[in-house]
Design an enzyme around this catalytic site. Structure first.
Site, mmCIF file in Angstrom:
data_model
loop_
_atom_site.group_PDB
_atom_site.id
_atom_site.type_symbol
_atom_site.label_atom_id
_atom_site.label_comp_id
_atom_site.label_asym_id
_atom_site.label_seq_id
_atom_site.Cartn_x
_atom_site.Cartn_y
_atom_site.Cartn_z
ATOM 1 C CG HIS A 1 -1.784 -1.112 1.371
ATOM 2 N ND1 HIS A 1 -2.118 -1.674 2.572
ATOM 3 C CD2 HIS A 1 -2.408 -1.818 0.432
ATOM 4 C CE1 HIS A 1 -2.915 -2.685 2.364
ATOM 5 N NE2 HIS A 1 -3.108 -2.794 1.076
ATOM 6 N NE ARG B 1 32.145 11.077 -3.017
ATOM 7 C CZ ARG B 1 31.538 11.798 -3.962
ATOM 8 N NH1 ARG B 1 30.422 11.385 -4.504
ATOM 9 N NH2 ARG B 1 32.051 12.947 -4.361
ATOM 10 N NE ARG C 1 36.991 8.299 -2.628
ATOM 11 C CZ ARG C 1 36.371 9.454 -2.386
ATOM 12 N NH1 ARG C 1 36.743 10.547 -3.028
ATOM 13 N NH2 ARG C 1 35.376 9.514 -1.532
ATOM 14 C CD GLU D 1 40.738 13.903 -3.124
ATOM 15 O OE1 GLU D 1 39.598 14.377 -3.177
ATOM 16 O OE2 GLU D 1 40.965 12.754 -2.683
ATOM 17 C CG ASN E 1 33.561 17.600 -4.764
ATOM 18 O OD1 ASN E 1 33.283 18.319 -5.717
ATOM 19 N ND2 ASN E 1 33.004 16.427 -4.572
ATOM 20 C CG ASP E 2 38.440 16.864 -0.716
ATOM 21 O OD1 ASP E 2 37.983 17.558 0.217
ATOM 22 O OD2 ASP E 2 38.230 15.653 -0.821
ATOM 23 N NE ARG F 1 33.747 18.212 0.191
ATOM 24 C CZ ARG F 1 34.116 17.068 -0.392
ATOM 25 N NH1 ARG F 1 35.392 16.821 -0.626
ATOM 26 N NH2 ARG F 1 33.239 16.189 -0.765
ATOM 27 C CB CYS G 1 35.461 11.869 -10.104
ATOM 28 S SG CYS G 1 36.696 11.950 -8.823
HETATM 29 C C1 PEP Z 1 36.378 15.329 -4.595
HETATM 30 O O1 PEP Z 1 37.020 15.671 -3.603
HETATM 31 O O2 PEP Z 1 36.170 16.068 -5.586
HETATM 32 C C2 PEP Z 1 35.812 13.983 -4.672
HETATM 33 C C3 PEP Z 1 35.268 13.531 -5.785
HETATM 34 O O3 PEP Z 1 35.837 13.207 -3.562
HETATM 35 P P1 PEP Z 1 34.888 13.446 -2.277
HETATM 36 O O4 PEP Z 1 33.808 14.398 -2.681
HETATM 37 O O5 PEP Z 1 34.364 12.106 -1.902
HETATM 38 O O6 PEP Z 1 35.839 13.990 -1.274
HETATM 39 MG MG MG Z 2 37.746 14.272 -2.175
#
Ligand code: PEP
Ligand code: MG
Length: 593
Positions: A200, A307, A343, A442, A465-466, A476, A513
């Site tokens: 449901h 990840r 990774r 990174e 990102n890093d 971040r 990435c």
């Molecule tokens: C990054 O740092 O860009 C990355 C892809 O790894 P994470 O975001 O898991 O640190």
């Molecule tokens: Mg990273």
């Protein structure tokens, strides 16, 4: 009182039955589940009175269900829930159900509640023996009808949900009538202990377009009202007490999900090739193996970033080699994906590690995390590497190490990797033949020594990102400084260009990435940079493919050559915005956000 900060991120996997992502507060829905009262009817006169009481409860139940049906149809959202209510009404009128209950009252001289309970239990026995999953699941209709009669017998009213704010409903199971009692516009999503695709909760959630995950087994035990919770109805994953980083990642996913349009899916399975025939590999980033179907459906060529630290979430014990192996076997060599980039875990600092002694650092982003942690906890690292290598026989594997800051770290990581590989081979365990080894770029120092690193590996994968956080010195996940988090900062662009140029000169592949790879506004710039692979949240793929297919490498390079000479982010941003508006006026309207 438990300090919110100390609550650990916890993941439960179930069956995603209604897609979408919600982030909010949990509300434990307390379906009346009263203890069934029991008493013997000592006087024969009482038996007829009890049967009348049962019939009255049947009539009341039917009336309530008809009322609910009307209310549900006023709410809109399709007909399916209404059919389910009809089924419940049919059960209330079913001769066998009614006669069996009356027989229980008569023959055992028991109260009506107990007699109803016995009837439902008898049906449960019959349904439990059914082979067909769908039919077996239909016992819940009979249980639901029984509970309603019971509530009318005991005079208990069902709780009406109006919590005043939008919440994620946590329940054992939900019937259409349960949901009809809720103010639907205050419901963000559903997560239930039991159920499957046809339960449901699933049917109602889909028809109301509310994300839902069912079959979570213990969610009502693991979650309390007001807990922070994330529901990913597409992957079938529920995250309780998400830490800020996980939360941020899901905020991005939610935004992408909401921005994704069905017509864009037409682009999902087209090759990522520019108009002048330059092609780019497209990877999908995943945290859970449950996201693989979404990566395939949205057009990933392979997994560009798995990840693996998410394997460690919500465990009191560390995962065993077999736990790891099961995950990697679900990722490597999967039909529909040409390769998988695993990774090694980016764990440590304050990320998921169950050992409290090591899990509190003042500056976790600069602390003992990722490869640093692996090189300290070599046995833990070896368990993961062994599992990755054992799974590598299944298909094309790329393995990469996070947070490499210099040559010693990659050499040490490789040394351990080959040690584990040799041990496996010595034991006669087969491993994949053409495994590629890569480093994530990174940390700024890795950019500076990229030439040396390139000699050690088969590929680079830029983790923006890093990289952005460390280059610009911006946490971040700290919302107070997000305005400074600028992928188009000249320093960032120049560093990325340096990495690509050094990688290509050394003859190795260069991927990206980080989140930047999935942002369509940057796609032309990334094409101009000549990255070999862009790996992103699967939901972002169709739109990025659309931009790639509408671009030329020539124009993209011209754009990059222009912006790389500019000295401020604002100038670069303006230049990129203008180019995207010119080439893709529909995607980037002048007044658009
Ligand atoms: C990054 O740092 O860009 C990355 C892809 O790894 P994470 O975001 O898991 O640190
Ligand atoms: Mg990273």
């Amino acid at each position: 009182m438990v300090d919110d900060d100390l609550k650990k991120t916890f993941v439960i996997k179930g069956i995603g039955v209604s897609p979408g992502i919600v982030i909010g507060k949990a509300y434990l829905f307390d379906r009346f589940d009263a203890q069934t009262p029991f008493y013997k009817l000592t006087d024969p006169d009482l038996i007829n009175k009890e049967i009348q009481r049962f019939r009255k409860a049947l009539r009341e139940s039917e009336k309530q269900l008809l009322d609910l049906k009307n209310r549900l149809s006023d709410l809109g959202g399709g007909m399916d829930p209404l059919y389910i209510i009809d089924v419940h009404i049919m059960i209330l009128k079913d001769r066998k159900f009614v006669d069996q209950t009356i027989q229980n009252i008569r023959e055992m001289s028991v109260n009506a509640e107990w007699a109803v309970r016995m009837t439902v239990d008898k049906y449960r026995d019959i349904f439990d023996r059914m082979e067909d999953d769908y039919l077996r699941g239909r016992i819940s209709d009979i249980q639901y009808a029984g509970q309603r009669i019971m509530a009318n017998l005991t005079g208990k009213k069902r709780a009406v949900l109006d919590v005043g704010e939008r919440v994620v409903i946590i329940a054992t199971d939900l019937s259409p009538a349960d949901t009809a009692q809720m103010k639907i516009d205050s419901v963000l999503g559903f997560a239930t202990d039991i159920g499957g695709k046809t339960s449901h909760t699933a049917i109602v959630a889909r028809s109301l377009e509310i994300p839902a995950v069912v079959g979570l087994v213990s969610i009502t035990r693991d979650v309390r009202t007001n807990d922070d919770i994330i529901i990913d109805g597409s992957a079938g994953v529920v995250i309780i007490h998400p830490d800020p980083e996980v939360r941020k990642r899901y905020e991005d996913k939610k935004r992408l999900y909401e921005a994704a349009q069905d017509d864009l899916l037409d682009y999902a399975h087209l090759p990522a090739v520019t108009k002048d025939h330059h092609s780019v590999e497209i990877g999908g980033n995943i945290e859970f193996v449950e996201e693989i179907p979404s990566a395939i459906a949205h057009g990933a060529d392979g997994i560009g970033l798995y990840r693996t630290e998410f394997i460690y979430i919500n465990r009191e014990e560390l995962p065993s080699e077999e736990d790891h192996l099961a995950s990697y076997r679900s990722v490597i060599g999967v039909k529909g994906l040409s390769w998988a980039t695993i990774r090694t875990f980016d764990l440590g600092g304050d990320k998921f590690y169950p050992d409290k002694k090591t899990s509190r650092e003042l500056n976790p982003q600069l602390g003992l995390r990722a490869i640093r942690f692996c090189l300290k906890e070599v046995e833990l690292f070896k368990i993961q590497l062994r599992a990755i290598l054992r799974a590598s026989v299944q298909g094309k594997l790329r393995i990469m190490f996070p947070m490499i800051s210099g040559i010693e770290e990659i050499r040490a990581a490789k040394r351990i990797f080959f040690e584990v590989k040799d041990e496996l081979l010595a034991k006669g365990e087969p491993v994949g033949k053409d495994i590629e080894i890569g480093v994530m770029i990174e940390v700024p120092s890795a950019v500076i020594v990229a030439e040396e690193l390139a000699k050690e590996v088969d590929f680079f994968s830029i983790g923006t990102n890093d990289l952005i956080q460390y280059v610009l010195a911006i946490d971040r996940i700290n919302e107070r400084v997000t305005y400074l988090y600028e992928p188009l900062h000249p320093a960032v662009l120049r560093l990325i260009k340096q990495v690509v140029d050094v990688g290509h000169k050394a003859g190795i592949r260069v991927a990206m990435c980080g989140e930047m790879a999935g942002e369509p506004a940057y796609t032309m710039i990334l094409l101009g940079l000549e990255l070999d692979e862009l790996s992103m949240n699967p939901l972002a793929i169709p739109r990025v493919k659309k931009i790639i297919r509408g671009s030329t490498l020539k124009e993209s390079k011209a754009l990059l050559n222009k912006v790389i000479t500019l000295s401020s982010t604002a100038e670069i941003q303006a230049c990129v915005d203008a180019a995207m508006r010119k080439h893709f006026p529909e995607e980037f309207p002048v007044n658009g956000q």
